[in-house]
Design a protein around this motif. Sequence first.
Motif, mmCIF file in Angstrom:
data_model
loop_
_atom_site.group_PDB
_atom_site.id
_atom_site.type_symbol
_atom_site.label_atom_id
_atom_site.label_comp_id
_atom_site.label_asym_id
_atom_site.label_seq_id
_atom_site.Cartn_x
_atom_site.Cartn_y
_atom_site.Cartn_z
ATOM 1 N N GLU A 264 -8.661 65.802 12.492
ATOM 2 C CA GLU A 264 -8.397 66.619 13.676
ATOM 3 C C GLU A 264 -9.464 67.701 13.842
ATOM 4 O OE1 GLU A 264 -6.180 66.049 16.004
ATOM 5 O OE2 GLU A 264 -5.513 64.289 14.876
ATOM 6 N N LEU A 265 -9.868 68.321 12.749
ATOM 7 C CA LEU A 265 -10.917 69.344 12.810
ATOM 8 C C LEU A 265 -12.225 68.741 13.303
ATOM 9 C CD1 LEU A 265 -10.310 71.270 9.455
ATOM 10 C CD2 LEU A 265 -9.509 71.883 11.734
ATOM 11 N N LYS A 266 -12.567 67.568 12.770
ATOM 12 C CA LYS A 266 -13.825 66.917 13.126
ATOM 13 C C LYS A 266 -13.821 66.472 14.589
ATOM 14 C CE LYS A 266 -14.505 62.925 11.308
ATOM 15 N NZ LYS A 266 -14.771 61.855 10.318
ATOM 16 N N LEU A 267 -12.699 65.925 15.043
ATOM 17 C CA LEU A 267 -12.616 65.462 16.422
ATOM 18 C C LEU A 267 -12.646 66.626 17.417
ATOM 19 C CD1 LEU A 267 -9.930 62.658 15.987
ATOM 20 C CD2 LEU A 267 -12.349 62.331 16.590
ATOM 21 N N TYR A 268 -12.129 67.771 17.014
ATOM 22 C CA TYR A 268 -12.153 68.947 17.894
ATOM 23 C C TYR A 268 -13.554 69.542 17.972
ATOM 24 C CZ TYR A 268 -11.204 73.606 19.733
ATOM 25 O OH TYR A 268 -11.225 74.758 20.490
ATOM 26 N N ASN A 269 -14.203 69.664 16.814
ATOM 27 C CA ASN A 269 -15.552 70.233 16.764
ATOM 28 C C ASN A 269 -16.251 69.647 15.540
ATOM 29 O OD1 ASN A 269 -17.882 71.771 16.487
ATOM 30 N ND2 ASN A 269 -16.909 73.670 17.158
ATOM 31 N N ALA A 270 -17.265 68.826 15.796
ATOM 32 C CA ALA A 270 -17.942 68.130 14.698
ATOM 33 C C ALA A 270 -18.542 69.101 13.687
ATOM 34 C CB ALA A 270 -19.029 67.217 15.264
ATOM 35 N N LYS A 271 -18.872 70.303 14.119
ATOM 36 C CA LYS A 271 -19.481 71.278 13.199
ATOM 37 C C LYS A 271 -18.510 71.734 12.119
ATOM 38 C CE LYS A 271 -22.792 73.071 16.588
ATOM 39 N NZ LYS A 271 -23.247 74.252 17.348
ATOM 40 N N LEU A 272 -17.198 71.603 12.379
ATOM 41 C CA LEU A 272 -16.219 72.035 11.381
ATOM 42 C C LEU A 272 -16.259 71.159 10.134
ATOM 43 C CD1 LEU A 272 -13.142 72.876 13.645
ATOM 44 C CD2 LEU A 272 -14.667 74.480 12.479
ATOM 45 N N GLU A 273 -16.789 69.945 10.266
ATOM 46 C CA GLU A 273 -16.906 69.055 9.113
ATOM 47 C C GLU A 273 -17.877 69.623 8.085
ATOM 48 O OE1 GLU A 273 -17.326 64.234 8.374
ATOM 49 O OE2 GLU A 273 -18.313 65.154 10.101
ATOM 50 N N GLU A 274 -18.833 70.445 8.560
ATOM 51 C CA GLU A 274 -19.833 71.019 7.668
ATOM 52 C C GLU A 274 -19.397 72.375 7.105
ATOM 53 O OE1 GLU A 274 -23.231 71.309 10.142
ATOM 54 O OE2 GLU A 274 -23.317 69.173 10.614
ATOM 55 N N ARG A 275 -18.282 72.907 7.582
ATOM 56 C CA ARG A 275 -17.830 74.225 7.133
ATOM 57 C C ARG A 275 -17.367 74.150 5.684
ATOM 58 N NH1 ARG A 275 -16.332 77.655 11.109
ATOM 59 N NH2 ARG A 275 -17.923 76.427 12.191
ATOM 60 N N PRO A 276 -17.758 75.084 4.817
ATOM 61 C CA PRO A 276 -17.301 75.081 3.423
ATOM 62 C C PRO A 276 -15.771 75.068 3.347
ATOM 63 C CG PRO A 276 -19.055 76.677 3.740
ATOM 64 C CD PRO A 276 -18.688 76.198 5.108
ATOM 65 N N GLN A 277 -15.240 74.262 2.438
ATOM 66 C CA GLN A 277 -13.785 74.085 2.359
ATOM 67 C C GLN A 277 -13.329 74.102 0.906
ATOM 68 O OE1 GLN A 277 -10.611 70.510 3.296
ATOM 69 N NE2 GLN A 277 -12.170 70.935 4.871
ATOM 70 N N ILE A 278 -12.196 74.742 0.696
ATOM 71 C CA ILE A 278 -11.524 74.713 -0.601
ATOM 72 C C ILE A 278 -10.147 74.104 -0.383
ATOM 73 C CG2 ILE A 278 -10.491 76.126 -2.433
ATOM 74 C CD1 ILE A 278 -12.745 78.131 -2.038
ATOM 75 N N VAL A 279 -9.784 73.147 -1.230
ATOM 76 C CA VAL A 279 -8.490 72.490 -1.113
ATOM 77 C C VAL A 279 -7.502 73.168 -2.067
ATOM 78 C CG1 VAL A 279 -7.231 70.319 -1.299
ATOM 79 C CG2 VAL A 279 -9.608 70.325 -0.514
ATOM 80 N N VAL A 280 -6.362 73.586 -1.512
ATOM 81 C CA VAL A 280 -5.329 74.259 -2.303
ATOM 82 C C VAL A 280 -4.145 73.309 -2.470
ATOM 83 C CG1 VAL A 280 -3.719 76.191 -2.411
ATOM 84 C CG2 VAL A 280 -6.028 76.531 -1.502
ATOM 85 N N ALA A 281 -3.858 72.932 -3.692
ATOM 86 C CA ALA A 281 -2.688 72.091 -3.996
ATOM 87 C C ALA A 281 -1.503 73.022 -4.217
ATOM 88 C CB ALA A 281 -2.953 71.233 -5.225
ATOM 89 N N ASN A 282 -0.704 73.210 -3.173
ATOM 90 C CA ASN A 282 0.399 74.176 -3.222
ATOM 91 C C ASN A 282 1.698 73.515 -3.699
ATOM 92 O OD1 ASN A 282 1.585 76.689 -2.911
ATOM 93 N ND2 ASN A 282 2.146 76.318 -0.775
ATOM 94 N N LYS A 283 2.660 74.372 -4.020
ATOM 95 C CA LYS A 283 4.003 73.983 -4.468
ATOM 96 C C LYS A 283 3.952 73.269 -5.826
ATOM 97 C CE LYS A 283 5.704 73.743 0.279
ATOM 98 N NZ LYS A 283 6.570 73.053 1.270
ATOM 99 N N MET A 284 3.032 73.745 -6.680
ATOM 100 C CA MET A 284 2.899 73.150 -8.011
ATOM 101 C C MET A 284 4.068 73.502 -8.928
ATOM 102 S SD MET A 284 0.305 71.202 -7.943
ATOM 103 C CE MET A 284 0.295 70.806 -9.685
ATOM 104 N N ASP A 285 4.978 74.349 -8.462
ATOM 105 C CA ASP A 285 6.164 74.674 -9.253
ATOM 106 C C ASP A 285 7.205 73.559 -9.179
ATOM 107 O OD1 ASP A 285 6.138 75.653 -6.525
ATOM 108 O OD2 ASP A 285 8.196 76.336 -6.878
ATOM 109 N N LEU A 286 6.985 72.590 -8.282
ATOM 110 C CA LEU A 286 7.918 71.478 -8.133
ATOM 111 C C LEU A 286 7.451 70.285 -8.974
ATOM 112 C CD1 LEU A 286 8.547 71.642 -4.277
ATOM 113 C CD2 LEU A 286 9.883 72.692 -6.121
ATOM 114 N N PRO A 287 8.382 69.538 -9.583
ATOM 115 C CA PRO A 287 7.997 68.408 -10.461
ATOM 116 C C PRO A 287 7.182 67.347 -9.733
ATOM 117 C CG PRO A 287 10.317 68.976 -10.748
ATOM 118 C CD PRO A 287 9.828 69.777 -9.581
ATOM 119 N N GLU A 288 7.495 67.090 -8.469
ATOM 120 C CA GLU A 288 6.774 66.057 -7.731
ATOM 121 C C GLU A 288 5.290 66.379 -7.603
ATOM 122 O OE1 GLU A 288 11.012 66.218 -6.458
ATOM 123 O OE2 GLU A 288 9.376 67.657 -6.707
ATOM 124 N N ALA A 289 4.965 67.666 -7.519
ATOM 125 C CA ALA A 289 3.570 68.071 -7.368
ATOM 126 C C ALA A 289 2.757 67.723 -8.605
ATOM 127 C CB ALA A 289 3.487 69.568 -7.085
#
Length: 433
Positions: A264-289
Amino acid sequence: MFVDKAKIYVKGGDGGDGLVAFRREKYVPEGGPAGGDGGKGGDVIFRVDEGLRTLMDFRYQKHFKAQRGEKGRNKSQHGANADNMIVSVPPGTVVIDDDTHEILADLTRHGQQVVVAKGGRGGRGNIRFATPNNPAPEIAENGEEGVERWLVLELKVMADVGLVGFPSVGKSTLLSVVSAAQPKIGAYHFTTLTPNLGVVDVGDGRSFVMADLPGLIEGAHEGVGLGHEFLRHIERTRVIVHVVDMAGTEGRDPFDDWVKINDELKLYNAKLEERPQIVVANKMDLPEAVDNIAAFTQRLAEVNPTLVVIPVSAATRDGVQTLMYKVMDLLDTIPDAPVVEELADVAERKVYKLEAEDDDDFTIRRENETFVVESPSIEKLIKRTNFSTQESVTRFARILRKKGIDAALRERGAKDGQPVRIGDFEFEFVEQE
């Protein structure tokens, strides 16, 4: 209330009219012309005020008209120029012409300003028309009309970091635990409907601004789920923090979530694909995570091995401080300059130019018995001509002949007494003897 879009009307002030006057002094029986020029109309200027955060003011006031210049005075005195109208806007405001949809200005820095509607020139007084053949002219011009237009203002929040992700993945919770911001938090989609900003103090003397941006869904680049209203704010951020519900609490696959949001970010603005990104794996307090993160990390490495995945639990605050250090370290490597929109090629000409170049081109068409002359320069001349004096009328007719309009009308069959219309002005064609 957060307002990030507004449509307003702006108009530069009209120029003051020139004056017809003559010297009337003792011992000067044949005083010459002494009518001064009119003053210039005020400009409408947008100026960035860093104390503003929304476009709320434009919800209640939508019309901005600058003052007109003063009329010319006798004794060859120039009428006073009108003061400019200064309109304060928040940083991050994009100014768009509503008619052409062209971007006229992108205002990001405090104190930055742009003229959005030029004031009209003042009309010339009769002192300007004196010649050896006509030393006492009774000709003066009307002031030029100020530029008017409808504008659309769009606000894109100015933040160092933007939190993105599907609804209910924990973005608002994360912002609330790392800053003093108090976003609305709820166990339902689109709890956040407008961006929330918070200042994050990393703890080592460094800080940055983080924005909790409303959740995205599939089709957001096409406007689904208010997608355009949300996506515009991501364009300003220097770093994207992509929050993923690693526990899959709503039955979605975490990796598929990451792929869909990035698409969705890329389709809206291709330049967003080049933006630095950090992935946050949230809800790690749950067993499924815990069960999901290994597979997620492996699949992500196959697609983009450079991305860093940081496991956190916004609810328990585990791993949050590590995340903040990582974000701050990444920001330190990126130039501290806002992402600015590319302005339309014609923006400078449309916004800043004082007057249109003189154009001798014209077209003539016929509507029943009326001949219609279309010429921007002549229409402009009509507005500046004061038809209350015979000399002004004679001058106007002389200019039409000089431009060849008389001859062109005659070639198209215009007869004595037939109506001719130029703009809103209509008169009868008179065959010269």
